[in-house]
Scaffold this motif. Structure first.
Motif, PDB file in Angstrom:
ATOM      1  N   ARG A  41       0.874  -1.182   0.000  1.00 23.01           N
ATOM      2  CA  ARG A  41       0.000   0.000   0.000  1.00 23.01           C
ATOM      3  C   ARG A  41       0.906   1.225   0.000  1.00 23.01           C
ATOM      4  O   ARG A  41       1.674   1.444   0.941  1.00 23.01           O
ATOM      5  N   VAL A  42       0.824   1.998  -1.084  1.00 22.63           N
ATOM      6  CA  VAL A  42       1.636   3.206  -1.200  1.00 22.63           C
ATOM      7  C   VAL A  42       0.738   4.357  -1.621  1.00 22.63           C
ATOM      8  O   VAL A  42      -0.357   4.160  -2.129  1.00 22.63           O
ATOM      9  N   ARG A  43       1.229   5.561  -1.412  1.00 19.67           N
ATOM     10  CA  ARG A  43       0.511   6.737  -1.895  1.00 19.67           C
ATOM     11  C   ARG A  43       0.450   6.653  -3.420  1.00 19.67           C
ATOM     12  O   ARG A  43       1.440   6.293  -4.064  1.00 19.67           O
ATOM     13  N   LEU A  44      -0.699   6.953  -3.995  1.00 22.74           N
ATOM     14  CA  LEU A  44      -0.867   6.872  -5.442  1.00 22.74           C
ATOM     15  C   LEU A  44       0.212   7.715  -6.117  1.00 22.74           C
ATOM     16  O   LEU A  44       0.229   8.938  -5.969  1.00 22.74           O
ATOM     17  N   GLU A 406     -15.010  -8.159  -1.330  1.00 21.80           N
ATOM     18  CA  GLU A 406     -15.400  -6.984  -2.095  1.00 21.80           C
ATOM     19  C   GLU A 406     -14.567  -5.792  -1.662  1.00 21.80           C
ATOM     20  O   GLU A 406     -14.116  -5.702  -0.515  1.00 21.80           O
ATOM     21  N   ALA A 407     -14.348  -4.880  -2.613  1.00 17.12           N
ATOM     22  CA  ALA A 407     -13.642  -3.632  -2.334  1.00 17.12           C
ATOM     23  C   ALA A 407     -14.107  -2.611  -3.358  1.00 17.12           C
ATOM     24  O   ALA A 407     -14.855  -2.930  -4.281  1.00 17.12           O
ATOM     25  N   ALA A 408     -13.660  -1.373  -3.176  1.00 18.93           N
ATOM     26  CA  ALA A 408     -13.988  -0.309  -4.120  1.00 18.93           C
ATOM     27  C   ALA A 408     -12.699   0.252  -4.693  1.00 18.93           C
ATOM     28  O   ALA A 408     -11.703   0.416  -3.966  1.00 18.93           O
ATOM     29  N   SER A 409     -12.700   0.527  -5.987  1.00 21.03           N
ATOM     30  CA  SER A 409     -11.515   1.073  -6.643  1.00 21.03           C
ATOM     31  C   SER A 409     -11.902   2.335  -7.407  1.00 21.03           C
ATOM     32  O   SER A 409     -12.854   2.333  -8.185  1.00 21.03           O
ATOM     33  N   ALA A 410     -11.120   3.397  -7.207  1.00 20.82           N
ATOM     34  CA  ALA A 410     -11.363   4.662  -7.906  1.00 20.82           C
ATOM     35  C   ALA A 410     -10.689   4.684  -9.276  1.00 20.82           C
ATOM     36  O   ALA A 410     -10.809   5.686  -9.985  1.00 20.82           O
ATOM     37  N   CYS A 411      -9.994   3.604  -9.648  1.00 20.06           N
ATOM     38  CA  CYS A 411      -9.344   3.531 -10.959  1.00 20.06           C
ATOM     39  C   CYS A 411      -9.625   2.163 -11.570  1.00 20.06           C
ATOM     40  O   CYS A 411     -10.246   1.304 -10.936  1.00 20.06           O
ATOM     41  N   GLY A 430      -8.981   5.019  -2.453  1.00 21.17           N
ATOM     42  CA  GLY A 430      -8.850   6.424  -2.073  1.00 21.17           C
ATOM     43  C   GLY A 430      -7.549   6.992  -2.591  1.00 21.17           C
ATOM     44  O   GLY A 430      -7.263   6.918  -3.791  1.00 21.17           O
ATOM     45  N   PRO A 431      -6.699   7.527  -1.713  1.00 27.75           N
ATOM     46  CA  PRO A 431      -5.437   8.124  -2.167  1.00 27.75           C
ATOM     47  C   PRO A 431      -4.308   7.103  -2.319  1.00 27.75           C
ATOM     48  O   PRO A 431      -3.191   7.491  -2.651  1.00 27.75           O
TER      49      PRO A 431
END
Length: 442
Positions: A41-44, A406-411, A430-431
Protein backbone atom coordinates in the motif's frame (compact mmCIF):
# COMPACT_ATOMS: atom_id res chain seq x y z
CA UNK A 1 18.68 -58.68 -7.91
CA UNK A 2 19.64 -56.14 -10.54
CA UNK A 3 16.19 -56.43 -12.18
CA UNK A 4 14.44 -55.90 -8.82
CA UNK A 5 16.70 -52.92 -8.09
CA UNK A 6 15.72 -51.18 -11.31
CA UNK A 7 12.08 -51.89 -10.54
CA UNK A 8 12.32 -50.05 -7.22
CA UNK A 9 14.13 -47.15 -8.87
CA UNK A 10 11.33 -46.81 -11.44
CA UNK A 11 8.69 -46.98 -8.72
CA UNK A 12 10.49 -44.22 -6.83
CA UNK A 13 10.74 -41.98 -9.90
CA UNK A 14 7.05 -42.52 -10.70
CA UNK A 15 6.18 -41.70 -7.13
CA UNK A 16 8.06 -38.41 -7.32
CA UNK A 17 6.38 -37.52 -10.60
CA UNK A 18 2.92 -38.34 -9.28
CA UNK A 19 3.58 -36.41 -6.08
CA UNK A 20 4.75 -33.39 -8.08
CA UNK A 21 1.81 -33.53 -10.47
CA UNK A 22 -0.86 -33.91 -7.85
CA UNK A 23 0.62 -31.92 -4.98
CA UNK A 24 -1.73 -29.15 -3.89
CA UNK A 25 -0.96 -25.82 -5.57
CA UNK A 26 -0.81 -22.52 -3.78
CA UNK A 27 -3.80 -20.19 -3.44
CA UNK A 28 -5.03 -18.57 -6.65
CA UNK A 29 -7.72 -16.08 -7.56
CA UNK A 30 -10.58 -18.08 -8.97
CA UNK A 31 -9.96 -21.28 -7.03
CA UNK A 32 -13.21 -20.63 -5.16
CA UNK A 33 -11.70 -20.24 -1.70
CA UNK A 34 -8.59 -18.00 -1.73
CA UNK A 35 -9.15 -14.35 -0.83
CA UNK A 36 -6.99 -11.24 -1.43
CA UNK A 37 -4.30 -10.41 1.10
CA UNK A 38 -2.73 -6.95 1.07
CA UNK A 39 0.98 -7.01 0.28
CA UNK A 40 1.61 -3.38 -0.67
CA UNK A 41 0.00 0.00 0.00
CA UNK A 42 1.64 3.21 -1.20
CA UNK A 43 0.51 6.74 -1.90
CA UNK A 44 -0.87 6.87 -5.44
CA UNK A 45 2.30 7.84 -7.39
CA UNK A 46 0.46 9.35 -10.37
CA UNK A 47 -3.26 9.92 -10.78
CA UNK A 48 -4.99 8.22 -13.72
CA UNK A 49 -6.90 10.08 -16.40
CA UNK A 50 -10.62 10.90 -16.22
CA UNK A 51 -11.53 7.38 -17.42
CA UNK A 52 -9.61 5.77 -14.56
CA UNK A 53 -6.75 4.51 -16.74
CA UNK A 54 -3.16 5.56 -17.37
CA UNK A 55 -1.63 6.23 -20.79
CA UNK A 56 1.32 4.08 -19.68
CA UNK A 57 0.54 1.08 -17.50
CA UNK A 58 3.09 -1.73 -17.70
CA UNK A 59 2.84 -4.03 -14.67
CA UNK A 60 5.83 -6.07 -15.87
CA UNK A 61 8.07 -3.00 -15.89
CA UNK A 62 6.34 -1.33 -12.93
CA UNK A 63 5.51 1.76 -15.03
CA UNK A 64 2.62 4.19 -14.58
CA UNK A 65 2.42 7.37 -16.62
CA UNK A 66 -0.16 10.08 -17.13
CA UNK A 67 0.20 13.73 -18.08
CA UNK A 68 3.65 15.02 -17.22
CA UNK A 69 4.48 12.31 -14.68
CA UNK A 70 6.07 8.94 -15.39
CA UNK A 71 6.80 6.65 -12.44
CA UNK A 72 8.55 3.34 -12.04
CA UNK A 73 7.47 1.53 -8.92
CA UNK A 74 10.23 -0.11 -6.95
CA UNK A 75 10.41 -3.91 -7.05
CA UNK A 76 12.66 -6.74 -5.91
CA UNK A 77 14.98 -6.30 -8.91
CA UNK A 78 14.43 -2.66 -9.86
CA UNK A 79 14.91 0.78 -8.38
CA UNK A 80 11.94 3.08 -8.28
CA UNK A 81 12.00 6.59 -9.73
CA UNK A 82 9.77 9.52 -10.68
CA UNK A 83 10.30 11.53 -13.87
CA UNK A 84 8.79 14.96 -14.56
CA UNK A 85 8.27 14.96 -18.33
CA UNK A 86 8.75 18.05 -20.52
CA UNK A 87 5.43 19.49 -21.74
CA UNK A 88 6.20 18.25 -25.25
CA UNK A 89 6.18 14.65 -23.98
CA UNK A 90 3.13 14.87 -21.73
CA UNK A 91 1.25 11.54 -21.86
CA UNK A 92 -2.32 12.21 -22.97
CA UNK A 93 -2.96 9.89 -25.95
CA UNK A 94 -3.78 6.18 -25.66
CA UNK A 95 -2.78 5.58 -29.30
CA UNK A 96 0.94 4.72 -29.57
CA UNK A 97 2.58 6.69 -32.37
CA UNK A 98 0.36 9.74 -32.09
CA UNK A 99 1.56 12.94 -30.46
CA UNK A 100 1.81 12.71 -26.64
CA UNK A 101 1.86 8.91 -26.58
CA UNK A 102 4.35 6.15 -25.83
CA UNK A 103 5.46 2.80 -27.21
CA UNK A 104 6.10 0.37 -24.35
CA UNK A 105 7.80 -2.94 -25.17
CA UNK A 106 9.97 -5.44 -23.36
CA UNK A 107 12.52 -3.26 -21.52
CA UNK A 108 12.00 -0.36 -23.92
CA UNK A 109 9.96 2.85 -23.88
CA UNK A 110 9.80 5.37 -26.72
CA UNK A 111 8.01 8.66 -26.02
CA UNK A 112 6.33 10.52 -28.89
CA UNK A 113 6.11 14.26 -28.39
CA UNK A 114 3.80 16.90 -29.77
CA UNK A 115 3.86 20.68 -29.92
CA UNK A 116 0.95 23.08 -29.86
CA UNK A 117 -0.13 24.23 -33.28
CA UNK A 118 1.48 21.31 -35.07
CA UNK A 119 -0.18 18.19 -36.45
CA UNK A 120 1.33 14.83 -35.61
CA UNK A 121 4.52 14.03 -33.71
CA UNK A 122 7.19 16.68 -33.21
CA UNK A 123 9.96 14.71 -31.50
CA UNK A 124 10.74 11.24 -30.18
CA UNK A 125 12.75 10.26 -27.11
CA UNK A 126 14.19 7.06 -25.68
CA UNK A 127 13.80 6.37 -21.98
CA UNK A 128 16.58 5.06 -19.76
CA UNK A 129 14.56 2.61 -17.66
CA UNK A 130 17.27 2.03 -15.09
CA UNK A 131 17.86 5.65 -14.15
CA UNK A 132 14.52 7.23 -15.05
CA UNK A 133 15.71 9.87 -17.50
CA UNK A 134 15.46 10.69 -21.19
CA UNK A 135 18.47 9.04 -22.84
CA UNK A 136 18.11 10.85 -26.19
CA UNK A 137 15.79 13.12 -28.16
CA UNK A 138 15.30 13.44 -31.92
CA UNK A 139 13.23 15.96 -33.87
CA UNK A 140 11.03 14.62 -36.67
CA UNK A 141 9.71 16.37 -39.78
CA UNK A 142 6.17 17.80 -39.71
CA UNK A 143 3.42 15.26 -40.48
CA UNK A 144 5.80 12.32 -39.99
CA UNK A 145 4.58 9.03 -38.59
CA UNK A 146 6.41 7.02 -35.95
CA UNK A 147 6.39 3.21 -35.61
CA UNK A 148 7.85 0.84 -33.03
CA UNK A 149 7.11 -2.75 -32.14
CA UNK A 150 7.64 -4.99 -29.12
CA UNK A 151 11.23 -5.91 -29.94
CA UNK A 152 11.99 -2.17 -29.62
CA UNK A 153 15.45 -2.30 -31.25
CA UNK A 154 14.59 0.13 -34.07
CA UNK A 155 12.15 3.01 -34.29
CA UNK A 156 10.85 3.92 -37.74
CA UNK A 157 10.15 7.51 -38.78
CA UNK A 158 8.25 7.88 -42.07
CA UNK A 159 8.00 11.26 -43.78
CA UNK A 160 5.69 10.83 -46.79
CA UNK A 161 5.27 13.69 -49.25
CA UNK A 162 3.83 13.87 -52.77
CA UNK A 163 5.23 10.89 -54.66
CA UNK A 164 7.75 9.52 -52.15
CA UNK A 165 8.42 8.54 -48.55
CA UNK A 166 11.61 9.26 -46.63
CA UNK A 167 12.16 6.35 -44.23
CA UNK A 168 14.59 6.47 -41.31
CA UNK A 169 15.50 3.73 -38.84
CA UNK A 170 16.54 5.01 -35.41
CA UNK A 171 18.39 2.88 -32.85
CA UNK A 172 16.40 2.67 -29.63
CA UNK A 173 19.40 2.39 -27.28
CA UNK A 174 21.30 5.36 -28.76
CA UNK A 175 18.85 7.48 -30.77
CA UNK A 176 21.20 7.41 -33.76
CA UNK A 177 20.01 6.97 -37.34
CA UNK A 178 21.07 3.47 -38.42
CA UNK A 179 19.64 3.56 -41.94
CA UNK A 180 17.73 5.88 -44.22
CA UNK A 181 16.18 5.57 -47.68
CA UNK A 182 13.79 7.34 -50.00
CA UNK A 183 11.06 5.20 -51.58
CA UNK A 184 9.87 6.85 -54.83
CA UNK A 185 6.25 6.35 -55.78
CA UNK A 186 5.24 5.59 -52.22
CA UNK A 187 1.94 6.92 -50.94
CA UNK A 188 1.97 6.00 -47.26
CA UNK A 189 3.30 3.66 -44.60
CA UNK A 190 0.71 1.61 -42.71
CA UNK A 191 1.08 0.10 -39.26
CA UNK A 192 0.05 -3.57 -39.44
CA UNK A 193 -0.50 -3.83 -35.69
CA UNK A 194 -2.04 -0.73 -34.17
CA UNK A 195 -3.23 2.44 -35.88
CA UNK A 196 -3.87 0.91 -39.32
CA UNK A 197 -4.62 -2.69 -38.35
CA UNK A 198 -8.02 -4.38 -38.17
CA UNK A 199 -7.60 -4.64 -34.42
CA UNK A 200 -5.84 -2.17 -32.13
CA UNK A 201 -3.72 -4.63 -30.15
CA UNK A 202 -3.48 -8.15 -31.54
CA UNK A 203 -2.84 -10.98 -29.12
CA UNK A 204 0.88 -11.59 -28.81
CA UNK A 205 1.98 -14.28 -31.25
CA UNK A 206 -1.28 -14.33 -33.20
CA UNK A 207 -0.42 -11.80 -35.89
CA UNK A 208 2.89 -10.51 -37.28
CA UNK A 209 3.81 -6.94 -36.43
CA UNK A 210 5.55 -4.86 -39.08
CA UNK A 211 5.01 -1.78 -41.25
CA UNK A 212 3.90 -1.86 -44.90
CA UNK A 213 4.94 0.57 -47.64
CA UNK A 214 2.06 1.30 -50.00
CA UNK A 215 2.27 2.66 -53.55
CA UNK A 216 -0.65 3.12 -55.95
CA UNK A 217 -0.38 -0.43 -57.24
CA UNK A 218 1.54 -2.56 -54.76
CA UNK A 219 2.26 -3.31 -51.10
CA UNK A 220 5.72 -4.05 -49.71
CA UNK A 221 6.74 -5.28 -46.28
CA UNK A 222 9.37 -3.05 -44.67
CA UNK A 223 12.20 -4.65 -42.70
CA UNK A 224 12.72 -2.52 -39.58
CA UNK A 225 16.31 -3.72 -39.13
CA UNK A 226 17.79 -2.40 -42.38
CA UNK A 227 15.01 -0.70 -44.35
CA UNK A 228 14.81 -3.31 -47.10
CA UNK A 229 11.49 -3.74 -48.92
CA UNK A 230 9.88 -7.07 -49.78
CA UNK A 231 7.10 -6.73 -52.31
CA UNK A 232 3.99 -8.89 -51.92
CA UNK A 233 3.43 -10.03 -55.54
CA UNK A 234 -0.08 -10.50 -56.87
CA UNK A 235 -1.72 -8.36 -54.21
CA UNK A 236 -4.27 -6.11 -55.94
CA UNK A 237 -4.85 -2.63 -54.57
CA UNK A 238 -8.62 -1.85 -54.49
CA UNK A 239 -9.90 1.41 -56.00
CA UNK A 240 -9.89 4.22 -53.48
CA UNK A 241 -6.58 3.27 -51.87
CA UNK A 242 -5.86 1.37 -48.68
CA UNK A 243 -6.93 2.64 -45.29
CA UNK A 244 -6.28 -0.46 -43.14
CA UNK A 245 -4.21 -3.61 -43.46
CA UNK A 246 -3.88 -6.83 -41.49
CA UNK A 247 -2.24 -10.24 -41.88
CA UNK A 248 -3.62 -13.59 -40.76
CA UNK A 249 -1.72 -16.85 -41.36
CA UNK A 250 0.12 -15.39 -44.34
CA UNK A 251 -2.99 -13.85 -45.91
CA UNK A 252 -3.05 -10.07 -46.21
CA UNK A 253 -6.42 -8.31 -46.02
CA UNK A 254 -6.89 -4.70 -47.12
CA UNK A 255 -9.79 -2.33 -46.49
CA UNK A 256 -10.59 1.03 -48.04
CA UNK A 257 -12.23 3.85 -46.15
CA UNK A 258 -15.92 4.48 -46.95
CA UNK A 259 -16.30 6.82 -49.91
CA UNK A 260 -17.72 10.27 -49.33
CA UNK A 261 -21.44 10.34 -50.05
CA UNK A 262 -21.99 6.69 -51.05
CA UNK A 263 -20.17 5.18 -48.01
CA UNK A 264 -19.10 2.28 -50.26
CA UNK A 265 -15.97 0.42 -49.18
CA UNK A 266 -14.06 -2.61 -50.46
CA UNK A 267 -12.24 -5.36 -48.60
CA UNK A 268 -9.70 -7.48 -50.48
CA UNK A 269 -8.05 -10.58 -49.02
CA UNK A 270 -5.28 -12.41 -50.87
CA UNK A 271 -2.38 -14.59 -49.91
CA UNK A 272 0.02 -12.34 -51.84
CA UNK A 273 1.84 -15.38 -53.23
CA UNK A 274 2.33 -16.19 -56.91
CA UNK A 275 -0.47 -18.31 -58.35
CA UNK A 276 -2.55 -18.05 -55.18
CA UNK A 277 -4.99 -15.30 -56.22
CA UNK A 278 -7.79 -17.84 -56.64
CA UNK A 279 -7.73 -18.41 -52.87
CA UNK A 280 -8.58 -14.81 -52.08
CA UNK A 281 -11.84 -12.89 -52.00
CA UNK A 282 -13.18 -9.38 -52.49
CA UNK A 283 -16.33 -7.73 -51.13
CA UNK A 284 -17.82 -4.28 -51.67
CA UNK A 285 -20.49 -2.96 -49.30
CA UNK A 286 -22.04 0.21 -47.87
CA UNK A 287 -20.21 1.00 -44.63
CA UNK A 288 -22.44 1.61 -41.60
CA UNK A 289 -21.33 1.11 -37.99
CA UNK A 290 -24.27 1.44 -35.55
CA UNK A 291 -21.93 2.27 -32.66
CA UNK A 292 -20.23 5.14 -34.54
CA UNK A 293 -21.28 8.77 -35.01
CA UNK A 294 -21.49 10.35 -38.45
CA UNK A 295 -18.03 11.19 -39.73
CA UNK A 296 -18.09 14.85 -40.88
CA UNK A 297 -15.68 14.20 -43.76
CA UNK A 298 -17.56 11.30 -45.35
CA UNK A 299 -21.08 11.54 -43.93
CA UNK A 300 -20.88 7.85 -42.98
CA UNK A 301 -21.30 6.19 -39.61
CA UNK A 302 -17.60 5.38 -39.42
CA UNK A 303 -15.08 5.38 -36.61
CA UNK A 304 -11.65 4.36 -37.81
CA UNK A 305 -10.54 3.36 -34.31
CA UNK A 306 -13.21 0.66 -33.97
CA UNK A 307 -11.80 -2.84 -34.60
CA UNK A 308 -12.85 -4.91 -37.60
CA UNK A 309 -11.40 -8.08 -36.05
CA UNK A 310 -13.13 -9.23 -32.86
CA UNK A 311 -11.42 -12.20 -31.18
CA UNK A 312 -11.71 -14.84 -33.94
CA UNK A 313 -14.05 -13.06 -36.34
CA UNK A 314 -13.75 -10.50 -39.11
CA UNK A 315 -16.67 -8.06 -39.01
CA UNK A 316 -17.68 -6.00 -42.06
CA UNK A 317 -20.14 -3.27 -41.01
CA UNK A 318 -22.56 -3.66 -43.95
CA UNK A 319 -25.62 -1.37 -43.90
CA UNK A 320 -27.85 -4.42 -44.53
CA UNK A 321 -26.50 -6.00 -41.34
CA UNK A 322 -22.93 -6.61 -40.23
CA UNK A 323 -21.26 -9.60 -41.86
CA UNK A 324 -19.28 -11.93 -39.59
CA UNK A 325 -16.63 -13.95 -41.43
CA UNK A 326 -13.71 -16.23 -40.81
CA UNK A 327 -10.72 -13.86 -41.25
CA UNK A 328 -8.80 -16.42 -43.33
CA UNK A 329 -11.52 -18.14 -45.37
CA UNK A 330 -13.71 -15.06 -45.79
CA UNK A 331 -16.40 -15.48 -48.45
CA UNK A 332 -15.41 -19.10 -49.06
CA UNK A 333 -17.12 -20.06 -45.81
CA UNK A 334 -20.79 -19.58 -44.95
CA UNK A 335 -21.44 -15.99 -43.92
CA UNK A 336 -23.31 -14.89 -40.85
CA UNK A 337 -25.26 -11.65 -40.99
CA UNK A 338 -26.35 -9.78 -37.87
CA UNK A 339 -29.63 -7.88 -37.68
CA UNK A 340 -29.54 -4.17 -38.59
CA UNK A 341 -28.33 -2.16 -35.61
CA UNK A 342 -26.38 -5.08 -34.10
CA UNK A 343 -22.61 -5.14 -33.91
CA UNK A 344 -19.99 -7.49 -32.52
CA UNK A 345 -17.84 -6.76 -29.54
CA UNK A 346 -15.91 -8.85 -27.03
CA UNK A 347 -16.09 -8.97 -23.26
CA UNK A 348 -13.04 -9.29 -21.04
CA UNK A 349 -13.24 -13.10 -21.21
CA UNK A 350 -12.73 -12.90 -25.02
CA UNK A 351 -16.25 -14.14 -25.67
CA UNK A 352 -17.74 -12.65 -28.85
CA UNK A 353 -20.85 -10.68 -27.86
CA UNK A 354 -23.62 -9.32 -30.07
CA UNK A 355 -24.72 -5.90 -28.87
CA UNK A 356 -27.55 -3.60 -29.95
CA UNK A 357 -28.91 -0.46 -28.32
CA UNK A 358 -31.92 -1.23 -26.13
CA UNK A 359 -31.48 -5.01 -26.30
CA UNK A 360 -29.72 -7.39 -23.91
CA UNK A 361 -26.30 -8.65 -24.96
CA UNK A 362 -26.09 -12.19 -26.28
CA UNK A 363 -23.13 -14.41 -27.16
CA UNK A 364 -22.43 -14.86 -30.86
CA UNK A 365 -22.13 -18.59 -30.32
CA UNK A 366 -24.76 -20.09 -27.98
CA UNK A 367 -23.39 -21.21 -24.63
CA UNK A 368 -24.83 -22.51 -21.37
CA UNK A 369 -22.65 -20.14 -19.39
CA UNK A 370 -24.08 -16.63 -18.89
CA UNK A 371 -21.99 -13.74 -20.14
CA UNK A 372 -21.65 -12.36 -16.61
CA UNK A 373 -22.44 -13.69 -13.14
CA UNK A 374 -25.82 -12.64 -11.65
CA UNK A 375 -25.85 -9.19 -10.09
CA UNK A 376 -23.21 -7.65 -12.37
CA UNK A 377 -24.00 -4.96 -14.93
CA UNK A 378 -23.24 -5.29 -18.68
CA UNK A 379 -20.26 -2.96 -18.13
CA UNK A 380 -18.59 -5.32 -15.63
CA UNK A 381 -14.94 -6.05 -16.51
CA UNK A 382 -13.45 -9.52 -16.20
CA UNK A 383 -10.08 -9.38 -14.42
CA UNK A 384 -9.32 -13.05 -13.93
CA UNK A 385 -11.35 -16.13 -13.11
CA UNK A 386 -14.21 -15.20 -10.71
CA UNK A 387 -12.73 -11.70 -10.17
CA UNK A 388 -14.61 -8.73 -11.66
CA UNK A 389 -14.76 -4.95 -11.58
CA UNK A 390 -18.21 -3.41 -12.00
CA UNK A 391 -17.87 0.37 -11.94
CA UNK A 392 -16.03 1.09 -8.68
CA UNK A 393 -16.96 -2.28 -7.19
CA UNK A 394 -14.39 -5.09 -7.09
CA UNK A 395 -15.80 -8.52 -6.31
CA UNK A 396 -14.26 -11.97 -6.03
CA UNK A 397 -16.77 -14.81 -6.26
CA UNK A 398 -16.81 -18.43 -5.21
CA UNK A 399 -17.95 -21.27 -7.48
CA UNK A 400 -21.59 -20.56 -6.60
CA UNK A 401 -21.17 -16.88 -7.58
CA UNK A 402 -21.34 -15.75 -3.95
CA UNK A 403 -19.02 -12.87 -2.97
CA UNK A 404 -15.88 -13.98 -1.14
CA UNK A 405 -14.40 -10.48 -1.03
CA UNK A 406 -15.40 -6.98 -2.09
CA UNK A 407 -13.64 -3.63 -2.33
CA UNK A 408 -13.99 -0.31 -4.12
CA UNK A 409 -11.51 1.07 -6.64
CA UNK A 410 -11.36 4.66 -7.91
CA UNK A 411 -9.34 3.53 -10.96
CA UNK A 412 -9.33 0.69 -13.45
CA UNK A 413 -7.86 -2.22 -11.51
CA UNK A 414 -5.24 -4.36 -13.23
CA UNK A 415 -3.56 -7.72 -12.83
CA UNK A 416 0.19 -7.95 -12.31
CA UNK A 417 2.98 -10.39 -13.01
CA UNK A 418 4.67 -12.47 -10.38
CA UNK A 419 5.47 -16.09 -9.65
CA UNK A 420 2.52 -17.24 -11.74
CA UNK A 421 -0.06 -15.82 -14.13
CA UNK A 422 -2.43 -13.30 -12.62
CA UNK A 423 -1.12 -13.62 -9.08
CA UNK A 424 -1.60 -9.99 -8.04
CA UNK A 425 -4.30 -7.35 -8.30
CA UNK A 426 -3.64 -3.61 -8.06
CA UNK A 427 -6.34 -0.99 -7.50
CA UNK A 428 -6.90 2.51 -6.08
CA UNK A 429 -8.22 2.71 -2.54
CA UNK A 430 -8.85 6.42 -2.07
CA UNK A 431 -5.44 8.12 -2.17
CA UNK A 432 -3.54 4.81 -2.07
CA UNK A 433 -2.41 2.30 -4.66
CA UNK A 434 -2.95 -1.16 -3.20
CA UNK A 435 -1.64 -4.52 -4.38
CA UNK A 436 -3.16 -7.77 -3.12
CA UNK A 437 -2.37 -11.43 -3.72
CA UNK A 438 -4.42 -14.56 -3.06
CA UNK A 439 -4.17 -16.20 0.35
CA UNK A 440 -5.98 -19.04 2.06
CA UNK A 441 -9.02 -17.86 3.96
CA UNK A 442 -8.75 -18.23 7.76
Amino acid sequence: MRRHGWRWVLIGVLGLLVTGCFAPSGPRFGDGSAVPEEVSRVRLPVRPGPDGTWVVNSPGEGLLGQGRVLVRRAGPDRRGWRLALPAEFALTSQRPGSAHSAFVGDHSVVLVGGREGRRGPSEIAGLDLTNGRLAWRLRVAPDSRVFSYDEGATVLVADCRAGSCRLTGVSYPTGRRVWSRTAPGAVKVLDGCRADAFVADPVVGRAPCHPYLVTRDRVSLLDMADGRLYERPGLRIPPGGIDRITENHGRITLATAPAKGSCRATVVSESGGDGAQDLGWRYTFVWDQPQAPRDPATGCRWDRTLPLTVVRSLVLPDAEGALVLDPYLGLRKQLRRLAPGEYLTADETRVEVVHASGRPDRPLHPTRTPLRPPGLSPAARFLTRLLWQDGRRLVLLDHQNRPLWEAASACRAFMGDGEGPGVSLTYCDGPDLVTVRPAWKD
